[in-house]
Motif scaffolding. Structure first.
Motif, PDB file in Angstrom:
ATOM      1  N   UNK A 160       0.834  -1.192   0.000  1.00 30.66           N
ATOM      2  CA  UNK A 160       0.000   0.000   0.000  1.00 30.66           C
ATOM      3  C   UNK A 160       0.875   1.251   0.000  1.00 30.66           C
ATOM      4  N   UNK A 161       1.921   1.241   0.817  1.00 29.43           N
ATOM      5  CA  UNK A 161       2.852   2.377   0.871  1.00 29.43           C
ATOM      6  C   UNK A 161       3.567   2.552  -0.462  1.00 29.43           C
ATOM      7  N   UNK A 162       3.941   1.437  -1.075  1.00 28.99           N
ATOM      8  CA  UNK A 162       4.613   1.485  -2.371  1.00 28.99           C
ATOM      9  C   UNK A 162       3.704   2.103  -3.419  1.00 28.99           C
ATOM     10  N   UNK A 163       2.428   1.741  -3.381  1.00 28.67           N
ATOM     11  CA  UNK A 163       1.488   2.303  -4.331  1.00 28.67           C
ATOM     12  C   UNK A 163       1.266   3.782  -4.117  1.00 28.67           C
ATOM     13  N   UNK A 164       1.215   4.185  -2.847  1.00 21.44           N
ATOM     14  CA  UNK A 164       0.991   5.595  -2.543  1.00 21.44           C
ATOM     15  C   UNK A 164       2.187   6.452  -2.920  1.00 21.44           C
ATOM     16  N   UNK A 165       3.402   5.881  -2.767  1.00 23.42           N
ATOM     17  CA  UNK A 165       4.624   6.649  -3.016  1.00 23.42           C
ATOM     18  C   UNK A 165       5.037   6.640  -4.474  1.00 23.42           C
ATOM     19  N   UNK A 166       4.533   5.657  -5.241  1.00 25.90           N
ATOM     20  CA  UNK A 166       4.963   5.527  -6.629  1.00 25.90           C
ATOM     21  C   UNK A 166       4.459   6.671  -7.489  1.00 25.90           C
ATOM     22  N   UNK A 167       5.173   6.950  -8.575  1.00 22.83           N
ATOM     23  CA  UNK A 167       4.804   8.044  -9.457  1.00 22.83           C
ATOM     24  C   UNK A 167       3.434   7.825 -10.094  1.00 22.83           C
ATOM     25  N   UNK A 168       3.153   6.592 -10.460  1.00 23.88           N
ATOM     26  CA  UNK A 168       1.888   6.287 -11.133  1.00 23.88           C
ATOM     27  C   UNK A 168       0.823   5.761 -10.180  1.00 23.88           C
ATOM     28  N   UNK A 169       1.196   5.504  -8.933  1.00 32.86           N
ATOM     29  CA  UNK A 169       0.235   4.962  -7.981  1.00 32.86           C
ATOM     30  C   UNK A 169      -0.129   3.530  -8.293  1.00 32.86           C
ATOM     31  N   UNK A 170       0.626   2.585  -7.772  1.00 33.85           N
ATOM     32  CA  UNK A 170       0.431   1.165  -8.057  1.00 33.85           C
ATOM     33  C   UNK A 170      -0.817   0.650  -7.351  1.00 33.85           C
ATOM     34  N   UNK A 171      -1.760   0.097  -8.123  1.00 33.37           N
ATOM     35  CA  UNK A 171      -2.977  -0.463  -7.527  1.00 33.37           C
ATOM     36  C   UNK A 171      -2.669  -1.783  -6.834  1.00 33.37           C
ATOM     37  N   UNK A 172      -3.312  -2.021  -5.693  1.00 32.87           N
ATOM     38  CA  UNK A 172      -3.131  -3.253  -4.929  1.00 32.87           C
ATOM     39  C   UNK A 172      -4.494  -3.897  -4.716  1.00 32.87           C
ATOM     40  N   UNK A 173      -4.625  -5.148  -5.161  1.00 35.20           N
ATOM     41  CA  UNK A 173      -5.863  -5.912  -4.999  1.00 35.20           C
ATOM     42  C   UNK A 173      -5.567  -7.090  -4.086  1.00 35.20           C
ATOM     43  N   UNK A 174      -6.429  -7.313  -3.105  1.00 29.95           N
ATOM     44  CA  UNK A 174      -6.265  -8.431  -2.173  1.00 29.95           C
ATOM     45  C   UNK A 174      -7.320  -9.492  -2.471  1.00 29.95           C
ATOM     46  N   UNK A 175      -6.881 -10.744  -2.505  1.00 27.63           N
ATOM     47  CA  UNK A 175      -7.780 -11.882  -2.711  1.00 27.63           C
ATOM     48  C   UNK A 175      -7.624 -12.827  -1.536  1.00 27.63           C
ATOM     49  N   UNK A 176      -8.713 -13.222  -0.914  1.00 27.41           N
ATOM     50  CA  UNK A 176      -8.629 -14.137   0.218  1.00 27.41           C
ATOM     51  C   UNK A 176     -10.000 -14.586   0.669  1.00 27.41           C
ATOM     52  N   UNK A 177     -10.029 -15.542   1.574  1.00 24.29           N
ATOM     53  CA  UNK A 177     -11.307 -16.010   2.111  1.00 24.29           C
ATOM     54  C   UNK A 177     -11.930 -14.975   3.048  1.00 24.29           C
ATOM     55  N   UNK A 178     -11.077 -14.103   3.616  1.00 24.44           N
ATOM     56  CA  UNK A 178     -11.547 -13.013   4.465  1.00 24.44           C
ATOM     57  C   UNK A 178     -10.684 -11.787   4.208  1.00 24.44           C
ATOM     58  N   UNK A 179     -11.282 -10.625   4.380  1.00 22.02           N
ATOM     59  CA  UNK A 179     -10.533  -9.377   4.212  1.00 22.02           C
ATOM     60  C   UNK A 179      -9.932  -8.972   5.549  1.00 22.02           C
ATOM     61  N   UNK A 180      -8.943  -9.731   5.984  1.00 19.77           N
ATOM     62  CA  UNK A 180      -8.344  -9.506   7.302  1.00 19.77           C
ATOM     63  C   UNK A 180      -7.479  -8.262   7.355  1.00 19.77           C
ATOM     64  N   UNK A 181      -7.095  -7.722   6.197  1.00 21.15           N
ATOM     65  CA  UNK A 181      -6.211  -6.540   6.165  1.00 21.15           C
ATOM     66  C   UNK A 181      -6.991  -5.260   5.896  1.00 21.15           C
ATOM     67  N   UNK A 182      -8.307  -5.358   5.748  1.00 27.82           N
ATOM     68  CA  UNK A 182      -9.121  -4.167   5.515  1.00 27.82           C
ATOM     69  C   UNK A 182      -8.852  -3.499   4.180  1.00 27.82           C
ATOM     70  N   UNK A 183      -8.581  -4.286   3.156  1.00 28.22           N
ATOM     71  CA  UNK A 183      -8.263  -3.731   1.836  1.00 28.22           C
ATOM     72  C   UNK A 183      -9.508  -3.129   1.185  1.00 28.22           C
TER      73      UNK A 183
END
Length: 275
Positions: free
Chosen positions: A32-55
Motif C-alpha cells: 500500500x505504501x509502495x502504491x501511494x509513493x509511486x509516481x503512477x500509484x500502483x494499484x493493490x488488490x487483495x484476494x482471500x477467504x476473508x478481508x483480514x487486512x481491511x483492503x
C-alpha cells in the motif's frame, strides 16, 4: 555480475497492479505504501477467504483453492468482474505455494476473453462452495475418463433441492432416498459415476446431501436461451436454474464439455482435458 533485480526485474517491470493472495497485514501495508509513493500509484488488490487486512480492493475466495492456478484464475476473474482491474492489465500476482506465507510471484496479463466463468459459478451462490467445487470436479473427472472408456452425459442440480424436487418427477427408484451420503465422500463419487450412465438428473442439497437420482426436470423451457447445438439436457439445466436458486452442472455426451448454468444462463464452459 548481474544481481537478482537484474535477473527477476522483468517480472515487476511496468505492472499495472499487484494482486496479493491472503497477505499478512504488514505485507499488505508495504505494498500500500509502495502504491501511494509511486509516481503512477500502483494499484493493490487483495484476494482471500476473508478481508483480514481491511483492503479497499478485495475479492473474496469462496474456498481456499489448494491448486494455485485455480486460486489465481478465480481471483483475476473476480477482480475483472468487480472492475478492480481491466482487460489487458499486466499484473504481479503474489501467492503462497510452499507454505502459509506469500513466497511466489507470477506475471500475468488479464484477459477478459479467456475467462472460464469460475467466479460467476461461486459468486452469491446459495449452495456451499465446497459442494459446488466437489460437483464440478466429479463432472470434470467423469468427462476425462467416461464410463468404462465411453463418453457419458450427466446433469447435476445443486442447491434449492426442495423446489427442484417439486419441479421434477422420478424416472426410476431413488437409490439415495433413505441415505445420508454427501457428494464429497469418496465412495459417493464412484456411485455418481456409475449412476450417471442412466437417464435423469442428480439433485443435491445446499449442504451436499444427495437427495435423488433419476429425476426428470419439468420446468418450462419457454424463454430459455442456450447456444445452438446444445440439447435437452442443457435446456433443462437452464430452465431449472431460472425457476429456482439452484446451479446446474452438465457434462455433454456429444462434445465432452462441462457447462454450468445459473439463473437460466450459461456461465461456465470448460474442456475436462484442459482443466
Amino acid at each position: 555480475m548481474a544481481g537478482l533485480d537484474d535477473v527477476f526485474g522483468d517480472i515487476y517491470a511496468n505492472v499495472d497492479a499487484v494482486v496479493l493472495f491472503s497477505p499478512s497485514g504488514s505485507y499488505h501495508e508495504r505494498f500500500e505504501d509502495l502504491g501511494a509513493d509511486g509516481e503512477d500509484g500502483l494499484d493493490v488488490v487483495v484476494v482471500g477467504t476473508e478481508n483480514t487486512v481491511g483492503a479497499d480492493a478485495f475479492v473474496e475466495l469462496p474456498i481456499d483453492f489448494d491448486d494455485v492456478t485455480e486460486r489465481v484464475r478465480f481471483g483475476l476473474e473476480g477482480a475483472l468482474e468487480q472492475g478492480l482491474i481491466e482487460d489487458g492489465d499486466v499484473l504481479a500476482c503474489a501467492t503462497s505455494v510452499f507454505g502459509d506465507s506469500i513466497d511466489s510471484v507470477s506475471r500475468v496479463r488479464a484477459d477478459a476473453d479467456d475467462q472460464l466463468g469460475i467466479y460467476s459459478l461461486f459468486s452469491k451462490a446459495r449452495a456451499d462452495p465446497d459442494v459446488i467445487k466437489a460437483v464440478l470436479e466429479v463432472a470434470i473427472n467423469l468427462g476425462k475418463k467416461g464410463q468404462k472408456g465411453k463418453p457419458v452425459g450427466a446433469l447435476f442440480v445443486v442447491g434449492d433441492a426442495g423446489k427442484v424436487m417439486n419441479k421434477s418427477r422420478p424416472l426410476s427408484y431413488n437409490p439415495f432416498e433413505k441415505s445420508h451420503v454427501h457428494v464429497g465422500d469418496p465412495i459417493v463419487t464412484v456411485m455418481l459415476k456409475e449412476f450417471s450412465r442412466l437417464d435423469g438428473a442428480f439433485v443435491i442439497s445446499d449442504s451436499g446431501k444427495i437427495v435423488s437420482a433419476y429425476r426428470y426436470l419439468e420446468p418450462s423451457a419457454e424463454g430459455v436461451d442456450i447456444p445452438k447445438g446444445l440439447g435437452a439436457r442443457h435446456m433443462a439445466a437452464g430452465a431449472i436454474t431460472r425457476d429456482t436458486n439452484a446451479i446446474a452442472v452438465v457434462l455433454s455426451e456429444s462434445d465432452g464439455l462441462v457447462r454450468a448454468f445459473k439463473a437460466g444462463e450459461l456461465i461456465l464452459e470448460v474442456d475436462p482435458e484442459e482443466y
